[in-house]
Write a protein that holds these residues in place. Structure first.
Motif, PDB file in Angstrom:
ATOM      1  N   GLY B 120       1.562  -1.378  -0.206  1.00 33.35           N
ATOM      2  CA  GLY B 120      -0.117  -0.318   0.053  1.00 33.35           C
ATOM      3  C   GLY B 120       0.997   1.273  -0.265  1.00 33.35           C
ATOM      4  N   THR B 121       0.027   2.176  -0.508  1.00 32.14           N
ATOM      5  CA  THR B 121       1.044   3.743  -0.634  1.00 32.14           C
ATOM      6  C   THR B 121       1.634   4.542   0.609  1.00 32.14           C
ATOM      7  N   ASP B 122       1.194   3.502   1.518  1.00 31.64           N
ATOM      8  CA  ASP B 122       1.021   4.051   3.433  1.00 31.64           C
ATOM      9  C   ASP B 122       2.073   3.152   4.180  1.00 31.64           C
ATOM     10  N   SER B 123       2.599   4.128   4.963  1.00 29.75           N
ATOM     11  CA  SER B 123       3.890   3.677   5.481  1.00 29.75           C
ATOM     12  C   SER B 123       2.825   2.420   6.121  1.00 29.75           C
ATOM     13  N   THR B 136       3.283  -4.238   3.782  1.00 26.08           N
ATOM     14  CA  THR B 136       4.441  -3.301   4.135  1.00 26.08           C
ATOM     15  C   THR B 136       4.070  -1.429   2.601  1.00 26.08           C
ATOM     16  N   GLY B 137       4.513  -0.654   3.189  1.00 24.59           N
ATOM     17  CA  GLY B 137       4.159   0.463   2.288  1.00 24.59           C
ATOM     18  C   GLY B 137       5.801   0.496   0.941  1.00 24.59           C
ATOM     19  N   ILE B 138       5.133   0.842   0.330  1.00 24.64           N
ATOM     20  CA  ILE B 138       5.642   1.358  -1.176  1.00 24.64           C
ATOM     21  C   ILE B 138       5.432   3.208  -1.703  1.00 24.64           C
ATOM     22  N   GLY B 139       6.202   3.442  -2.802  1.00 21.67           N
ATOM     23  CA  GLY B 139       5.577   4.446  -2.946  1.00 21.67           C
ATOM     24  C   GLY B 139       4.671   4.771  -4.273  1.00 21.67           C
ATOM     25  N   SER B 140       4.308   6.166  -4.637  1.00 24.54           N
ATOM     26  CA  SER B 140       3.237   5.750  -5.029  1.00 24.54           C
ATOM     27  C   SER B 140       3.958   5.713  -6.663  1.00 24.54           C
ATOM     28  N   GLU B 142       6.436   3.104  -6.731  1.00 25.90           N
ATOM     29  CA  GLU B 142       6.639   1.600  -7.393  1.00 25.90           C
ATOM     30  C   GLU B 142       4.797   1.155  -8.084  1.00 25.90           C
TER      31      GLU B 142
END
Lengths: 166, 420
Positions: B120-123, B136-140, B142
């Motif tokens: 998801g795009t959130d930590s 886990t979080g990823i960036g937009s 990615e």
């Protein structure tokens, strides 16, 4: 962008987190406007004094906290040439590579001072401190990630792999 | 063959391999790709379309508008509209708005299941690990690659085992447990690694309480926090009509990078002090510190059990005249449940303000941000400079009980004196 980066150092400490780099309260603004607030919690003049190609040198855990890509994006917008740190928070590290901002892990950046002139060789994993006449080793990024950073990030990298002109 | 941890087993499954080992880089298939309004469609759209603009599987894409809700500015309203229109254009079956923070919403809607790989795009995406998912979080940017291909690469992380044994005393909650843990590990101590929570104290926890632990794993730098799924998780999923879920356990001979062992019965209420989440002290060390606002809510601690604890403390009492007390249930479902149980009446009569479920002031976006020099005691997960508004403000983090006790006294207080 090439694999060689040359620039002047702005030095910060440990744990420079995403709320310092890219404060949440400005996140619904454009990247141009947000970048005026970059680092302001610890260095209010940062966006005014930073020049294209300058290098941020930090300690441990740069970029901790949020997954917000605006953190590397505001620094890229301000044309920061690279970030050199002891190590990085993992989401920031991936984000920076994905948007084409070089991040280099050096283990111990304490030899470097603000205002030093550095030359970073991404492929060879080495940094020359021109001001001090020193040379340091850094962790090397795998070749495909150096290529991704050099092309400007994941988007142009995927476009190239998929044969789409960007 | 040496055994594997839950995290390793889940990544092996996602990579289509029998086994994986820490340090190995694997290509994984993503089960759920989650985005929210602030870091979702508006940021990925251009790149996504340029690269063909076809979703790998719309059934596996979930979008939640939660950060800009309700919009405080026209710009935020535009972000919401953009997100809503995007979900419509791509015919997403799972788009939620105004329901609450994404991490809670995807649990309630059954998207989170044991063994799933969730990006998801959130930590705080790592919260889903409380049900035994690898999340886990990823960036937009990615996320663009994930939306197009359904895949990404991940380095298999080492796992740190955090064992909590013993009986949790009255007035102590999972928030105190995770704060104590992060205080010891340090806020970068688990960078690139997984925190696996185990032990009798963890097994005895409700789902609500477990989610606090996994939510805050990233505050120690971890890639995710994970807990073995058991009857509690299966029982919850059954209420959502989800049966026959996988039960993935760590092998007895699984290898851990480090192990931490604690006895819960000795724990005092813990408080994280400004401006780092690992600046943790027993409440006695900061008791009496004046605050201007308390915040009871967020994806970390805005669930029904948290509101019940606060209501128990605040029932028949009034909050201090010198402070504001914002209550933000973590979802509409929780809001309704709290309403049904009379909790919202209790809290309002005590002088609290009940806001709608949203990321709101926790992230410094809307509805209750703080000004220069103001001090907050919050049940949320992060106390960085500027997190809830002005960088000249100060944020203390504690359990919902500590937050409620602080609301009564107008200064940081030990909740145990208010609990029978």
């Amino acid at each position: 962008m090439s694999e060689m980066i040359r620039g002047r150092v702005w030095k910060y400490g440990h744990n420079i987190n995403t709320d310092i780099i890219s404060p949440g309260q400005y996140m619904s603004l454009s990247i141009e406007e947000q970048s005026q607030h970059a680092m302001e919690a610890i260095d209010p003049d940062f966006s005014k004094k930073v020049r294209p190609g300058d290098i941020i040198v930090a300690g441990d855990n740069f970029g901790s906290g949020s997954s917000r890509e605006t953190a590397p994006l505001v620094l890229k917008h301000l044309q920061v040439g690279a970030i050199l740190g002891n190590f990085f928070a993992r989401i920031f590290f991936r984000n920076a590579i994905n948007i084409g901002l070089p991040v280099v892990e050096m283990g111990d950046t304490s030899y470097i001072d603000e205002g030093d002139m550095l030359e970073i060789d991404l492929l060879k994993g080495k940094v020359i401190n021109i001001t001090k006449g020193q040379e340091y080793k850094t962790a090397k990024l795998p070749a495909h990630l150096v290529e991704m950073v050099s092309l400007g990030g994941l988007e142009p990298y995927l476009a190239k792999r998929m044969g789409i002109s960007s | 063959m040496v055994g594997m941890t839950i995290a390793e087993k889940t990544l092996a499954r996602a990579a289509g391999k029998k086994e994986v080992r820490p340090g190995e880089i694997v290509w994984v298939n993503v089960d759920i790709a989650m985005m929210h309004d602030l870091l979702g469609p508006r940021l990925i759209d251009k790149g996504f379309r340029k690269l063909g603009g076809k979703l790998f599987d719309r059934e596996k894409v979930v979008v939640v508008s939660d950060h800009c809700t309700p919009p405080a500015t026209v710009y935020q309203a535009d972000i919401l509209k953009y997100t809503r229109d995007w979900a419509k254009e791509f015919e997403l079956p799972y788009y939620y708005e105004f329901e609450g923070p994404c991490h809670q919403v995807i649990v309630e809607h059954g998207h989170v299941r044991p063994g799933r790989l969730i990006l998801g795009t959130d930590s705080h995406t790592c919260m889903a690990g409380g049900l035994g998912a690898f999340a886990t979080g990823i960036g937009s940017t990615e996320m663009i690659g994930v939306l197009l291909t359904g895949e990404t690469w991940l380095k298999v992380p080492e796992t740190i085992k955090v064992n909590w044994e013993g009986t949790i005393p009255s007035g102590i909650y999972s928030k105190d447990i995770i704060l104590k843990t992060i205080g010891d590990i340090g806020h970068a101590g688990a960078t690139y690694q997984v925190l696996e929570f185990a032990g009798s104290a963890i097994r005895g926890m409700s789902l609500d309480e477990r989610l606090v632990l996994s939510n805050m794993a990233v505050e120690a730098g971890a890639k995710t926090g994970i807990i073995e799924p058991d009857d509690v998780i299966e029982g919850f999923l059954k209420t959502k009509g989800i049966e026959n879920t996988e039960r993935i356990n760590s092998d007895h001979d699984a290898r851990y990078l480090r192990e931490f062992a604690y006895n819960a019965s000795e724990l005092e209420p813990q408080v994280a002090c400004p401006h780092e989440i690992d600046n943790v002290h027993p409440v006695s060390a900061v008791e009496g510190t004046y605050v201007d606002q308390v915040y009871l809510g967020s994806c970390t601690n805005g669930r029904i059990s948290d509101l019940r604890v606060a209501a128990e403390i605040l029932k028949g009492r009034k909050i201090s005249k010198n402070i504001r007390c914002l209550v933000v249930p973590a979802s509409q479902a929780i809001w309704m449940q709290a309403n049904k149980e009379g909790i919202l009446d209790v809290l309002t009569e005590a002088g609290c303000i009940v806001n709608m479920p949203s990321c709101g002031a926790c992230g410094g976006f809307t509805s209750g941000v703080i000004g220069a020099g103001e001090v907050v005691m919050s049940s949320s997960n992060r106390n960085f400079k500027g997190r809830m508004g002005s960088p000249l403000g100060e944020i203390y983090i504690g359990s919902p009980a500590t937050v409620a006790a602080t609301a009564i006294e107008g200064k940081i207080a030990d909740p145990r004196k208010y609990i029978q």
